[in-house]
Scaffold this motif. Structure first.
Motif, PDB file in Angstrom:
ATOM      1  N   ARG A   1      -7.235   5.696   7.176  1.00  0.00           N
ATOM      2  CA  ARG A   1      -6.695   5.733   5.815  1.00  0.00           C
ATOM      3  C   ARG A   1      -7.014   4.503   4.997  1.00  0.00           C
ATOM      4  NH1 ARG A   1      -3.900   8.514   9.289  1.00  0.00           N
ATOM      5  NH2 ARG A   1      -2.852  10.474   8.689  1.00  0.00           N
ATOM      6  N   LEU A   2      -7.623   3.497   5.598  1.00  0.00           N
ATOM      7  CA  LEU A   2      -7.865   2.233   4.921  1.00  0.00           C
ATOM      8  C   LEU A   2      -8.681   2.419   3.646  1.00  0.00           C
ATOM      9  CD1 LEU A   2      -6.910  -0.598   5.865  1.00  0.00           C
ATOM     10  CD2 LEU A   2      -9.264  -1.038   6.556  1.00  0.00           C
TER      11      LEU A   2
ATOM     12  N   SER B   1      -4.401   2.964   2.222  1.00  0.00           N
ATOM     13  CA  SER B   1      -3.210   3.510   2.842  1.00  0.00           C
ATOM     14  C   SER B   1      -3.226   3.194   4.329  1.00  0.00           C
ATOM     15  CB  SER B   1      -3.140   5.028   2.625  1.00  0.00           C
ATOM     16  OG  SER B   1      -1.955   5.583   3.163  1.00  0.00           O
ATOM     17  N   GLY B   2      -2.088   3.374   4.957  1.00  0.00           N
ATOM     18  CA  GLY B   2      -1.942   3.210   6.391  1.00  0.00           C
ATOM     19  C   GLY B   2      -0.694   3.944   6.833  1.00  0.00           C
TER      20      GLY B   2
ATOM     21  N   PHE C   1       0.846  -1.191   0.000  1.00  0.00           N
ATOM     22  CA  PHE C   1       0.000   0.000   0.000  1.00  0.00           C
ATOM     23  C   PHE C   1       0.881   1.240   0.000  1.00  0.00           C
ATOM     24  CE2 PHE C   1       0.726  -1.108   4.447  1.00  0.00           C
ATOM     25  CZ  PHE C   1       1.065   0.108   5.021  1.00  0.00           C
ATOM     26  N   VAL C   2       0.282   2.360  -0.374  1.00  0.00           N
ATOM     27  CA  VAL C   2       0.983   3.638  -0.330  1.00  0.00           C
ATOM     28  C   VAL C   2       0.817   4.206   1.074  1.00  0.00           C
ATOM     29  CG1 VAL C   2       1.131   5.974  -1.261  1.00  0.00           C
ATOM     30  CG2 VAL C   2       0.592   4.048  -2.778  1.00  0.00           C
TER      31      VAL C   2
ATOM     32  N   ASP D   1       2.973   4.613   8.309  1.00  0.00           N
ATOM     33  CA  ASP D   1       4.310   4.053   8.501  1.00  0.00           C
ATOM     34  C   ASP D   1       5.175   5.195   9.012  1.00  0.00           C
ATOM     35  OD1 ASP D   1       6.839   3.019   8.455  1.00  0.00           O
ATOM     36  OD2 ASP D   1       6.744   2.274   6.396  1.00  0.00           O
ATOM     37  N   LEU D   2       5.417   5.222  10.322  1.00  0.00           N
ATOM     38  CA  LEU D   2       6.121   6.344  10.931  1.00  0.00           C
ATOM     39  C   LEU D   2       7.590   6.417  10.542  1.00  0.00           C
ATOM     40  CD1 LEU D   2       4.702   6.536  14.567  1.00  0.00           C
ATOM     41  CD2 LEU D   2       3.797   7.497  12.444  1.00  0.00           C
ATOM     42  N   LEU D   3       8.120   5.334   9.989  1.00  0.00           N
ATOM     43  CA  LEU D   3       9.538   5.320   9.635  1.00  0.00           C
ATOM     44  C   LEU D   3       9.812   5.941   8.272  1.00  0.00           C
ATOM     45  CD1 LEU D   3      10.647   1.777  10.896  1.00  0.00           C
ATOM     46  CD2 LEU D   3      10.375   3.917  12.181  1.00  0.00           C
ATOM     47  N   THR D   4       8.744   6.216   7.500  1.00  0.00           N
ATOM     48  CA  THR D   4       8.915   6.786   6.165  1.00  0.00           C
ATOM     49  C   THR D   4       8.409   8.228   6.134  1.00  0.00           C
ATOM     50  OG1 THR D   4       6.754   5.995   5.383  1.00  0.00           O
ATOM     51  CG2 THR D   4       8.627   4.500   5.141  1.00  0.00           C
TER      52      THR D   4
END
Length: 225
Positions: free
Chosen positions: A181-182, A186-187, A168-169, A189-192
């Motif tokens: 965001r589903l 989307s969902g 997913f984006v 991702d705190l690392l990106t």
């Protein structure tokens, strides 16, 4: 027909997050009945919460000196109440005043404290470990970023997010409120980008595939320093 939050007082300006979340509980938009607060299936379905409670309990019990835990977005506290006994102090926080007042009247432990705070705007209490269970998924990117900047003050972050199954984006923006965001495939991702949370280590604590292709609820432990 399903109920929807009126997310704006006019078409151009979204409601403040506090007002949106107050409406969620006032209108029972996550289910339950009108006589009590209810934080939805994700806080009460045993197939979802049992693996989570077992995993977090195991982590908290692994320390000789119990941790001070900050639960950001504690909701109706159906899950948090199972973790209090494994902490030195358990600080439960939510943005809805009536919900916090209700929790204070029901849940009473010597090492338990409740505070009504906006985690995106207010200063957070000092602690060792922060728990954020299916909370950030309801917030706009700007509010998520505000929370992320505060996570460096904790040693550990236990983050639970409802994300799509498969690729997913990540991090599509939304208006804060009932939804996540589903629907946008989307969902978080705190690392990106745009969050880029800096961590020392990460470990997946649990992953629960929901029925009927309704996504995955993933709990990850981040060691910050």
């Amino acid at each position: 027909m399903s109920k929807k939050v009126n997310t704006s007082k006019n078409p151009k300006k979204p409601w403040p997050t506090k007002e949106a979340m107050k409406q969620v509980y006032e209108m029972n938009l996550w289910g339950g009945n009108k006589s009590k607060f209810y934080s939805g299936d994700g806080s009460h379905n045993s197939e979802i919460i049992k693996p989570y409670i077992n995993a977090v309990t195991s982590f908290l019990k692994s320390f000789k000196e119990p941790l001070i835990v900050c639960d950001l977005g504690c909701g109706d506290f159906n899950v948090g109440k199972e973790l209090v006994q494994y902490s030195k102090k358990y600080i439960a926080i939510d943005i809805v005043p009536d919900l916090i007042n209700y929790n204070r009247s029901v849940f009473k432990e010597e090492n338990l404290e409740f505070y009504c705070l906006d985690i995106a705007k207010d200063t957070l209490p000092i602690g060792d470990c922060v728990i954020i269970r299916q909370v950030l998924q309801h917030l706009s990117n700007a509010e998520v970023q505000s929370v992320v900047t505060k996570l460096a003050n904790f040693k550990y972050v236990i983050l639970t997010e409802h994300i799509p199954e498969g690729e997913f984006v990540p991090n599509k923006d939304i208006i804060s409120g009932q939804g996540i965001r589903l629907k946008k495939r989307s969902g978080l991702d705190l690392l990106t980008a745009p969050f880029n949370l800096k961590i020392k280590e990460e470990k997946q604590l649990s992953s629960i595939n929901l029925k009927n292709n309704k996504g995955v609820i993933v709990t990850t432990l981040y060691s910050i320093f």
